[in-house]
Design a protein around this motif. Structure first.
Motif, PDB file in Angstrom:
ATOM      1  N   THR A  96      16.053  -4.691 -48.371  1.00 47.18           N
ATOM      2  CA  THR A  96      16.304  -4.301 -46.992  1.00 47.18           C
ATOM      3  C   THR A  96      15.062  -3.704 -46.357  1.00 47.18           C
ATOM      4  N   HIS A 124      22.384 -12.643 -45.734  1.00 41.40           N
ATOM      5  CA  HIS A 124      22.867 -11.269 -45.906  1.00 41.40           C
ATOM      6  C   HIS A 124      22.524 -10.502 -44.623  1.00 41.40           C
ATOM      7  N   SER A 126      21.079  -7.912 -44.161  1.00 41.44           N
ATOM      8  CA  SER A 126      19.719  -7.352 -44.170  1.00 41.44           C
ATOM      9  C   SER A 126      18.672  -8.386 -43.783  1.00 41.44           C
ATOM     10  N   ASN A 176      23.836 -14.643 -51.865  1.00 39.30           N
ATOM     11  CA  ASN A 176      24.619 -13.684 -52.648  1.00 39.30           C
ATOM     12  C   ASN A 176      26.115 -13.959 -52.585  1.00 39.30           C
ATOM     13  N   ASP A 201      14.163 -14.182 -48.960  1.00 42.05           N
ATOM     14  CA  ASP A 201      14.911 -13.048 -49.489  1.00 42.05           C
ATOM     15  C   ASP A 201      15.278 -13.396 -50.929  1.00 42.05           C
ATOM     16  N   ALA A 203      16.469 -11.400 -53.278  1.00 46.04           N
ATOM     17  CA  ALA A 203      17.313 -10.386 -53.920  1.00 46.04           C
ATOM     18  C   ALA A 203      18.168 -10.975 -55.044  1.00 46.04           C
ATOM     19  N   GLN A 204      18.701 -12.187 -54.832  1.00 50.13           N
ATOM     20  CA  GLN A 204      19.597 -12.788 -55.835  1.00 50.13           C
ATOM     21  C   GLN A 204      18.882 -13.832 -56.682  1.00 50.13           C
ATOM     22  N   SER A 224      14.842  -6.583 -54.738  1.00 50.87           N
ATOM     23  CA  SER A 224      15.268  -5.222 -55.098  1.00 50.87           C
ATOM     24  C   SER A 224      15.249  -5.052 -56.609  1.00 50.87           C
ATOM     25  N   HIS A 226      17.063  -2.996 -58.381  1.00 46.79           N
ATOM     26  CA  HIS A 226      18.359  -2.686 -58.997  1.00 46.79           C
ATOM     27  C   HIS A 226      19.195  -3.914 -59.318  1.00 46.79           C
ATOM     28  N   LYS A 227      18.829  -5.062 -58.766  1.00 48.60           N
ATOM     29  CA  LYS A 227      19.534  -6.303 -59.103  1.00 48.60           C
ATOM     30  C   LYS A 227      18.797  -7.039 -60.218  1.00 48.60           C
TER      31      LYS A 227
END
Ligand code: PMP
Length: 412
Positions: A96, A124, A126, A176, A201, A203-204, A224, A226-227
């Motif tokens: 994000t 997403h 974001s 996601n 992006d 993230a996933q 990110s 944390h993923k």
């Protein structure tokens, strides 16, 4: 095999031994956040036990040591993405913040009224809202690439939406909510040919397949920690060097300056220019350990394992009457999004939770996508390296139980 690998890797994650509601935890909410291996927890704790100091400012040994750990983390992220240079990596709070950085720094400096930002229908929030804020500020216009019922981008529409006014294409690498792996090579090639930049992006994506930003040729890439089995509050933005170099700072403060006077200030080089204030040093140390972990296991091995599980899960869920998978793209990451006739996704999520099965239910921060399908949300099982067939069996059994419960209830 599948079971052995999942079991062997699960042993690295202490939380998976914790019973939930008196049962073995079946954790299938990895798209929201992954669990952390002991090495990540230990690395962050060791940092505070032995290495803690502020970075980039101390003359003392610990400060220099902490700076070395922080910069080693940057080098580790460079390696993960195969960026050409480590100063192309900016640490952020996560995806994000990485996207907001581009929207707020690159955006106003490069967009004029009428310029176009091309998004996709599966983004997403974001990767939508920062661009809406930028559009409101600059008069830029947002266009959206539609998707097919199976959850694949309509690439004909993409090519025709790409025009002389398109300045940026911002797309999920992996969705996601659907699991769709987008044809990012083709997106980058076409966007560049049209004179537009591309932000992906990731993230996933980063926890589930090897990513090479040089091979992709993208201009920005966000993810990110944390993923990716790492801590919360840390992530990164990759930006091509000449782009970052030309971008103005977005947050002001310590660490991002060269000189400060009341008459005016000058700014540090990249990436420091974009890292105002004391950063999440412990988070970087944890992220470094997380990337070391996935590199040790091997992203190709992780991908193969998850793809096998995805096939197993797709079959198991397809056997359930009244269940409809949302997102059946040919190229998919291990995400199983579905709706069940007559049961609201939230009720489904609650019943599954009683069975110790943790999934996510709702719009998955992709409300326009839910609108596209005409549904309030989905139930989503998102897999990770420590999952195994028994987790899928538990999911399928819990869904069947929910259906029985609802049918029994309505008959009574
Ligand atoms: N993009 C995608 C595709 C995501 O799945 C997520 C997290 N659900 C985000 C962006 C936002 O990530 P974060 O909340 O870590 O900033």
């Amino acid at each position: 095999g599948l079971v052995d690998q999942g079991l062997q890797w699960a042993a690295d994650f202490p939380i998976l031994d914790r019973p939930i509601r008196g049962r073995r935890l079946v954790y299938l909410d990895n798209g929201a956040t992954t669990q952390k291996p002991r090495t990540v927890i230990d690395a962050e704790s060791r940092y505070y036990l032995e290495d803690n100091a502020n970075i980039h400012r101390g003359v003392h040994w610990l400060s220099q040591h902490a700076t070395d750990l922080y910069e080693a983390g940057r080098e580790r992220v460079r390696g993960l993405l195969n960026a050409a240079r480590s100063d192309e990596i900016v640490f952020t709070r996560g995806t994000t913040e990485a996207i907001n950085l581009v929207a707020q720094s690159w955006g106003p400096a490069n967009l004029q009224a009428g310029d176009e930002i091309l998004l996709t229908a599966m983004e997403h929030h974001s990767n939508i809202v920062p661009w809406q804020m930028l559009a409101a500020r600059t008069g830029a216009v947002i266009k959206v690439v539609p998707i097919s019922d199976s959850g694949e981008l309509d690439m004909d529409a993409f090519h025709s939406l790409l025009g002389a006014r398109t300045r940026l294409v911002a797309s999920a690498h992996v969705s996601n909510a659907l699991g769709t792996i987008n044809p990012v090579d083709e997106i980058v090639r076409a966007a560049h040919a049209a004179g537009a930049l591309v932000l992906l992006d990731g993230a996933q994506a980063v926890a589930h397949q090897a990513v090479d930003v040089q091979a992709l040729g993208c201009d920005f890439y966000a993810f990110s920690g944390h993923k990716l089995y790492g801590p919360t509050g840390i992530g990164a933005l990759y930006g091509r060097h000449e782009l970052l170099q030309a971008m103005p700072p977005w947050q002001g403060g310590g660490d991002m300056i060269r000189t400060v006077a009341f008459e005016g200030s000058t700014y540090a080089d990249v990436p420091q220019r974009f890292e105002a204030g004391t950063p999440n040093i412990a988070g970087v140390v944890g992220l470094d350990a997380a990337i070391a972990y996935v590199q040790h296991v091997g992203l190709d091995a992780i991908e193969a394992h998850e793809q096998e599980l995805l096939a197993y899960g797709t079959e198991a869920l397809s056997d359930i009457k009244g269940l409809r998978l949302i997102g059946t793209a040919r190229h998919k990451a291990a995400i199983l999004s579905f709706v069940v006739e007559g049961i609201h996704p939230h009720d489904l999520g609650t019943i599954l939770d009683m069975e110790g099965v943790a999934i996510r239910a709702g719009h998955h921060c992709a409300m326009p996508l839910m609108t596209r399908y005409g549904i309030p949300g989905t139930a989503r099982a998102s897999l990770a390296l420590y999952n195994r067939p028994a987790d899928i069996d538990a999911l399928a059994a819990a869904v069947r139980k929910a259906i029985d419960l609802f049918n029994g209830g309505s008959k009574a």
